[in-house]
Enzyme design. Structure first.
Site, PDB file in Angstrom:
ATOM      1  N   PHE A  28       8.985   5.720  -0.943  1.00 59.21           N
ATOM      2  CA  PHE A  28       7.590   6.021  -0.587  1.00 59.21           C
ATOM      3  C   PHE A  28       6.870   4.826   0.024  1.00 59.21           C
ATOM      4  CE2 PHE A  28       6.354   9.544  -3.841  1.00 59.21           C
ATOM      5  CZ  PHE A  28       6.606  10.511  -2.897  1.00 59.21           C
ATOM      6  N   GLU A  29       5.874   5.114   0.865  1.00 56.21           N
ATOM      7  CA  GLU A  29       4.929   4.104   1.362  1.00 56.21           C
ATOM      8  C   GLU A  29       5.621   2.915   2.027  1.00 56.21           C
ATOM      9  OE1 GLU A  29       2.171   5.328   1.147  1.00 56.21           O
ATOM     10  OE2 GLU A  29       1.892   6.395  -0.724  1.00 56.21           O
ATOM     11  N   GLY A  30       6.699   3.191   2.737  1.00 60.42           N
ATOM     12  CA  GLY A  30       7.486   2.120   3.339  1.00 60.42           C
ATOM     13  C   GLY A  30       8.556   1.684   2.352  1.00 60.42           C
ATOM     14  N   LEU A  90      -1.677   2.927   4.399  1.00 60.22           N
ATOM     15  CA  LEU A  90      -0.435   2.688   3.662  1.00 60.22           C
ATOM     16  C   LEU A  90      -0.583   1.484   2.729  1.00 60.22           C
ATOM     17  CD1 LEU A  90       2.453   3.354   6.222  1.00 60.22           C
ATOM     18  CD2 LEU A  90       1.899   4.662   4.168  1.00 60.22           C
ATOM     19  N   ARG A 100       0.290   1.702  -1.086  1.00 60.15           N
ATOM     20  CA  ARG A 100       1.257   0.842  -1.786  1.00 60.15           C
ATOM     21  C   ARG A 100       0.658   0.284  -3.071  1.00 60.15           C
ATOM     22  NH1 ARG A 100       2.800  -1.647   4.087  1.00 60.15           N
ATOM     23  NH2 ARG A 100       4.382  -0.077   4.587  1.00 60.15           N
TER      24      ARG A 100
END
Length: 597
Positions: A401-403, A259, A263
């Site tokens: 997205f992505e956290g 992740l 990011r």
């Protein structure tokens, strides 16, 4: 490029030098040629059939994925030994940026090459790499990453998908479901996270034809409509034991470090979208006439283009600075060694904080840019015939997205504090030294911007931002200790302070580095103006943000004392921002595109 001292988060306590960062001006001829190959692919193959892709034509997307494999795009991160190009992260970031105008198709590629393939690249056994990486690099197989569940999104470790070893010890039996899985409609290989015996968070490689594994219907999304997004279901799905990725109970090392790369690459993709939005908006502003003039001649429209261009320059500076840091961190990693995966995890985690900073800044800057792009287009910006409408809808997912950006904001200061408590950077020592300086009756040094060097004031502002962060952050730690993580409003504000520091420093270092190159010295006014504009706005944000935090931490006389110190630290005469914006926008309007140098 010389090596920076320390590691992740060091920018808060130390100053870097221009020769310690990678910038777009450092691209090699090979990197530029690779980008041109991708750009030609997008213009020749993708854009003419974009409308078909947007209607979710699986067959066409897969066809183009195969073509992307042929030109090496899908194997950029895959080692040469397994059929890839084995490129560094700076090169793959450039490819991600260049592919961005392919819209939904770009997302399909990003999910495949990044979070879909990298878990095997970094954590697969030699047998797993030999089995899957060549076909993933060629596009023969397509990958997907499966983490989110109906009951666990930001809380990834709360996953309920369960894996139990079969009695004969040959399979793991998976039961559960996953949600919002990109590429699910046509992927062949799925990286799936589950808890062994309901406890040990682990990763598995699952193939599409696995008995007991099924895929639900397409989700109807706001944007990125040409990408496949579907749920997954596991009902006694039998996964061979040699499909376990990494070790049982170590799945979090894979999930979170992949992740981190995701990011960072998301920020690179946003960069490409920003540049496209500027091109569309500047071109439209030069064509659209009102009151007998092109709207680009109106100061309020020009000002928007100046701000859009400045945010893009800042993001570009951050993305490639970060790519250089990650490349340096991965230099000593040998993925062929038994401990290669753990080495990679540690190397990537070194700059996890910077990856989160990139993600938050880029996704929010992208939203601001496409929003202004729609505004410049007026009513046309609301019509699907115009690409800016599509960019506006597609952009919104990036903050999720992505956290989510909220989660990433909490991670940024928390990661910094953990590194400090481990003795990995002298955060607490620097905060204590600043406190002693602030208690000294001698007056604090104030700004003395020099007309001879236009970067003097931005440099002084950066130094002040770092002092203010240490002052306010140190006070917050004193008041709350390790319980600070519960004070989410304060933590988020401290994250924003760190984002501004990293952003300004990245742009300032890049601008200084470019000024030393004879080939670009004549075009330095644009980056100088953008760096100055961002610095002026950053110092204003720092004042508002810090006053709010101090009001939460202190009351009465103590508050007045802290506010007095803050005022002295941020004592800068305001600049005429309209002049800066006019100069920046004039170049953008003339070029009808993003102008960095």
């Amino acid at each position: 490029m010389s090596k920076p001292a320390g590691g992740g988060g060091r920018f808060v306590v130390d100053d870097a030098e221009p020769d310690q960062i990678v910038t777009p001006e450092d691209f090699t001829e090979e990197q530029i040629m690779l980008a041109e190959t991708v750009r030609a692919f997008v213009e020749r193959d993708i854009k003419p059939r974009d409308a078909e892709i947007e209607k979710l034509d699986y067959e066409l997307t897969v066809q183009f994925m195969r073509k992307a494999g042929e030109i090496g795009l899908l194997g950029a991160d895959v080692p040469e030994a397994y059929g890839g190009l084995g490129l560094d992260k700076t090169s793959t970031a450039l490819l991600t940026e260049t592919l961005a105008p392919a819209s939904s198709f770009a997302l399909s590629v990003a999910a495949h090459t990044g979070i879909g393939t990298l878990p095997i690249v970094f954590f697969g056994t030699p047998e797993q790499k030999s089995r899957w990486l060549p076909s993933l690099a060629s596009g023969e197989r397509i990958a997907a990453y499966c983490l989110t569940e109906p009951g666990s999104g930001s809380d990834a470790l709360g996953a309920r998908t369960n894996a139990v070893l079969s009695e004969d010890g040959r399979h793991y039996i998976l039961n559960g479901s996953k949600l919002y899985i990109t590429n699910a409609g046509f992927a062949d290989v799925f990286i799936v996270y589950a808890k062994v015996d309901g406890t040990h968070f682990s990763a598995f490689i699952v193939e599409r034809d696995t008995p007991g594994f099924s895929i639900g219907p397409e989700e109807h999304k706001m944007g990125i409509k040409g990408s496949s997004t579907r749920p997954l279901y596991f009902e006694d799905a039998r996964i061979p034991v040699d499909h376990l990725l990494g070790e049982v109970g170590k799945g979090h090392l894979i999930a979170f470090n992949i992740l981190n790369i995701g990011r960072f690459k998301l920020a690179a993709g946003c960069l490409g979208g920003m540049k496209e939005a500027i091109q569309l908006s500047a071109s439209y502003a030069n064509q659209r006439k009102q009151f007998g003039k092109t709207i680009s001649s109106f100061p309020l429209i020009a000002s928007k283009l100046a701000d859009m261009n400045t945010l893009t320059y800042i993001n570009e500076s951050m993305v490639y600075r970060t790519s250089g840091l990650i490349d340096q961190s991965l230099e000593q990693v040998d993925l062929e060694q038994p401990t290669g995966g753990m080495q990679a995890a540690k190397a990537i985690a070194e700059y996890a904080l910077e990856c989160s900073i990139n993600k938050v800044f880029a996704s929010e800057a992208m939203d601001a840019i496409v929003d202004e792009g729609v505004q410049i287009h007026g009513g046309c910006g609301y019509i699907q015939e115009y690409k800016i409408e599509r960019l506006y809808r597609d952009s919104r997912i990036n903050r999720i997205f992505e956290g989510t950006n909220e989660i990433n904001r909490l991670l940024i200061p928390a990661t910094l504090l953990k590194r400090a408590l481990k003795g990995e950077l002298p955060l607490i020592e620097r905060a204590q030294a600043l406190q002693r300086e602030l208690l000294n009756p001698a007056p604090l040094s104030t700004a003395s911007s020099s007309a001879l060097n236009p970067l003097t004031k931005p440099t002084e502002i950066l130094a002040a931002l770092k002092k203010v962060f240490l002052m306010v952050g140190g006070l917050a730690v004193q008041k709350h200790g390790l319980r600070l993580e519960r004070e989410q409003e304060i933590v988020a504000a401290l994250a924003d302070a760190m984002i501004d520091i990293y952003a300004l420093e990245s742009a300032l270092l890049r601008t200084r580095k470019s000024a030393l190159k004879p080939t670009v010295a004549q075009s330095m006014q644009q980056p100088i103006d953008m760096t100055a504009l961002f610095a002026e706005e950053a110092v204003e944000r720092a004042g508002r943000r810090s006053r709010s935090i101090l009001a939460t931490l202190e009351k009465g006389e103590n508050l007045r004392l802290q506010l007095s110190v803050l005022k002295r630290l941020l004592r800068f005469d305001p600049a005429d921002l309209s002049v800066l914006r006019k100069r920046i926008s004039a170049r953008v309007i003339s070029a009808e595109s993003y102008v960095g140098l």
